[in-house]
Design an enzyme around this catalytic site. Structure first.
Site, PDB file in Angstrom:
ATOM      1  CE  LYS A   1      -3.803   2.287   1.438  1.00 20.46           C
ATOM      2  NZ  LYS A   1      -3.560   3.262   0.375  1.00 20.46           N
TER       3      LYS A   1
ATOM      4  CB  ILE B   1      -8.215   5.145   0.292  1.00 23.81           C
ATOM      5  CG1 ILE B   1      -8.895   4.102  -0.603  1.00 23.81           C
ATOM      6  CG2 ILE B   1      -7.809   4.552   1.630  1.00 23.81           C
ATOM      7  CD1 ILE B   1     -10.186   3.532  -0.079  1.00 23.81           C
TER       8      ILE B   1
ATOM      9  CG  ASN C   1       1.534   6.922  -5.250  1.00 23.30           C
ATOM     10  OD1 ASN C   1       1.123   7.716  -6.087  1.00 23.30           O
ATOM     11  ND2 ASN C   1       0.736   6.241  -4.461  1.00 23.30           N
TER      12      ASN C   1
ATOM     13  CB  CYS D   1       0.878  12.143  -3.532  1.00 23.71           C
ATOM     14  SG  CYS D   1       1.288  10.428  -3.409  1.00 23.71           S
TER      15      CYS D   1
END
Ligand SMILES: Cc1cc2nc3c(=O)[nH]c(=O)nc-3n(C[C@H](O)[C@H](O)[C@H](O)COP(=O)(O)O)c2cc1C
Ligand code: FES
Length: 462
Positions: free
Chosen positions: A341, A367, A422, A425
């Site tokens: 995650k 989320i 990632n 964001c």
């Protein structure tokens, strides 16, 4: 530029509209080959009847697909409707394959379908290639599987006995009721009809040479067409091949159906589907792999950025948490890789309120990057992930450049195999715009992280 298919008054020459299904039935004892019949009543006398080799786009009115499926004319007759208008009755021979053909195959008589056509180039007529003086047929026709439909249609336009016809199928045969060949040679893979084997069992170079054919017409699976092309070209025989490609508009506009030819990319729907074989290039068939021994596992391994995955499946970030939740339900150890995650330097609680919604094809979620933070991940979760067996990828998220860099430094000291950066964001210092939304911020973030870790680094954009 393509000439529009219109008459001098600007009226369309093609048919586009809804027609009624007149026949839809299985044929030839096959489990998935259907004869579909419908009629188009033409508003104007100058609207076109189909020629052999042409196709229509067909789509059920009760449909879940967006585009008509190209299906060749198998048989057609032009007559008159009750009100005297030109009426073209068209039969199609169709293999039920995916969603579009499945919907068509399960139409009931009397139901409506949407029809556009006739489209594409017809088979060139042989008159200028044949002498007409030979005692044996100078025309050779080859059809493989459902590819028999457009060549059977062509055959029905020639005098009986003026051509030889080679048809190859997997099992049984179909689509030959209008074929009145001098010699009809059938092969089936399982030997249920004709010669057991594939096309080369009967269509040998020697036999074709002896027959003295002046022209060959062929349609079918690519390996068979490639073989026919080779034989024809080695013997210097003119050869026409009908090609298949997935289509959208079918009218030459969207450029979505191009195939490789010697003179560059050509549209299958408009420049074809019938091409001179000398124009075509078939990719060489991949060499056949040695069959596996009993109990031998196939090698599905892949290497990505120097990391060896035993197979190309990766549980992507956010779908399988840290690999533990699905243990006992799925053999987690069998996956090629598992991506954690997304973790930020500091823990995050994530969003309050509704977080997910099921939609067609999956779900939408918000989320809010809930995660326990990189230090906790490294201390408490990573050891368990490393014990599972698959390649371990740590997904690193951030909010500002410092948090990305610090997170990467910490991960660099661990045994995780790769880092996935990632960058979807929000960048808190750029009004919350995602890092990956501009090339400059993406470059800035990736290059800052790249210098602080030696681990293979991949980037998740969205
Ligand atoms: C020009 C052309 C003609 C085609 N003719 C036929 C045909 O006569 N019968 C058939 O079953 N498939 C034919 N196909 C293949 C179908 O179009 C293809 O199987 C179908 O589009 C698959 O859609 P689906 O996966 O949604 O069922 C042809 C394809 C092209 C490009
Ligand atoms: S399908 Fe649109 S150009 Fe061929």
């Amino acid at each position: 530029m393509d000439a529009p298919e219109i008459d001098e008054n600007g009226k369309g020459l093609l048919f586009y509209g809804d027609t009624t299904v007149e026949k839809c039935q299985l044929v030839g004892g096959q489990p998935n080959v259907y004869l579909l019949q419908t009629s188009t009543v033409l508003e104007r006398e100058n609207q076109l009847s189909p020629q052999a080799g042409q196709f229509y786009l067909l789509r059920s009115k009760r449909t879940g697909v967006n585009y008509g499926r190209p299906i060749s004319v198998y048989h057609s007759e032009t007559g008159r409707a009750e009100d005297g208008k030109k009426k073209v009755t068209v039969q199609f021979m169709m293999l039920e394959k995916g969603r579009g053909t499945q919907e068509l195959a399960h139409l009931n008589i009397g139901e409506k379908m949407t029809v556009t056509g006739p489209l594409g180039t017809p088979w060139p007529r042989p008159d200028s290639f044949i002498t007409g003086n030979s005692k044996s047929p100078e025309i050779c026709i080859v059809g493989g599987g459902i590819g028999v439909a457009p060549v059977a249609n062509l055959a029905s336009t020639f005098p009986d006995g003026s051509y030889d016809f080679f048809a190859c199928f997997k099992s049984g045969c179909y689509g030959l009721e209008h074929v009145k060949a001098s010699t009809l040679e059938i092969t089936t893979d399982d030997g249920t009809v004709g010669t057991k084997g594939m096309l080369p069992a009967v269509f040998t170079k020697e036999r074709v040479r002896k027959a003295g054919y002046k022209v060959i017409y062929a349609c079918g699976p690519a390996p068979a067409l490639s073989y026919v092309k080779t034989v024809a070209e080695e013997l210097g025989i003119r050869c026409y091949i009908s090609m298949e490609h997935r289509m959208l508009c079918g009218l030459g506009a969207c450029l979505g159906c191009t195939i490789e030819t010697k003179s560059g990319l050509k549209r299958c729907c408009k420049d074809g589907p019938v091409f001179d074989s000398r124009e075509l290039e078939f990719p060489k068939p991949a060499p056949r792999r040695k069959p596996l021994e009993a109990n031998e596992e196939p090698d599905l391994s892949v290497d990505i950025a120097g990391v060896h995955f035993k197979n190309p499946t990766i549980a992507s970030a956010g779908t399988f948490a840290f690999g533990q939740n699905f243990r006992g339900l799925s053999d987690v150890g069998e996956w090629g890789g598992i991506c954690s995650k997304g973790c930020t330097l500091e823990p995050r609680e994530g969003n309050h309120g509704e977080r997910c919604l099921e939609v067609a094809g999956g779900n939408m979620n918000s989320i809010g990057l809930q995660n326990p933070g990189v230090p906790y991940f490294i201390r408490e979760l990573l050891p368990g992930m490393l014990g599972l067996g698959p390649v371990v990828i740590a997904n690193l998220a951030g909010s500002d450049i410092e948090s990305y860099v610090e997170g990467a430094k910490l991960l660099d000291k661990t045994d995780c195999d790769m880092i996935e950066l990632n960058i979807s964001c929000p960048n808190v210092k750029a009004a919350g715009l995602a890092w990956g939304l501009s090339a400059e911020t993406a470059y800035y973030c990736v290059s800052a992280v790249r210098v602080v870790t030696k681990k293979p680094l991949m980037v998740k954009l969205s």
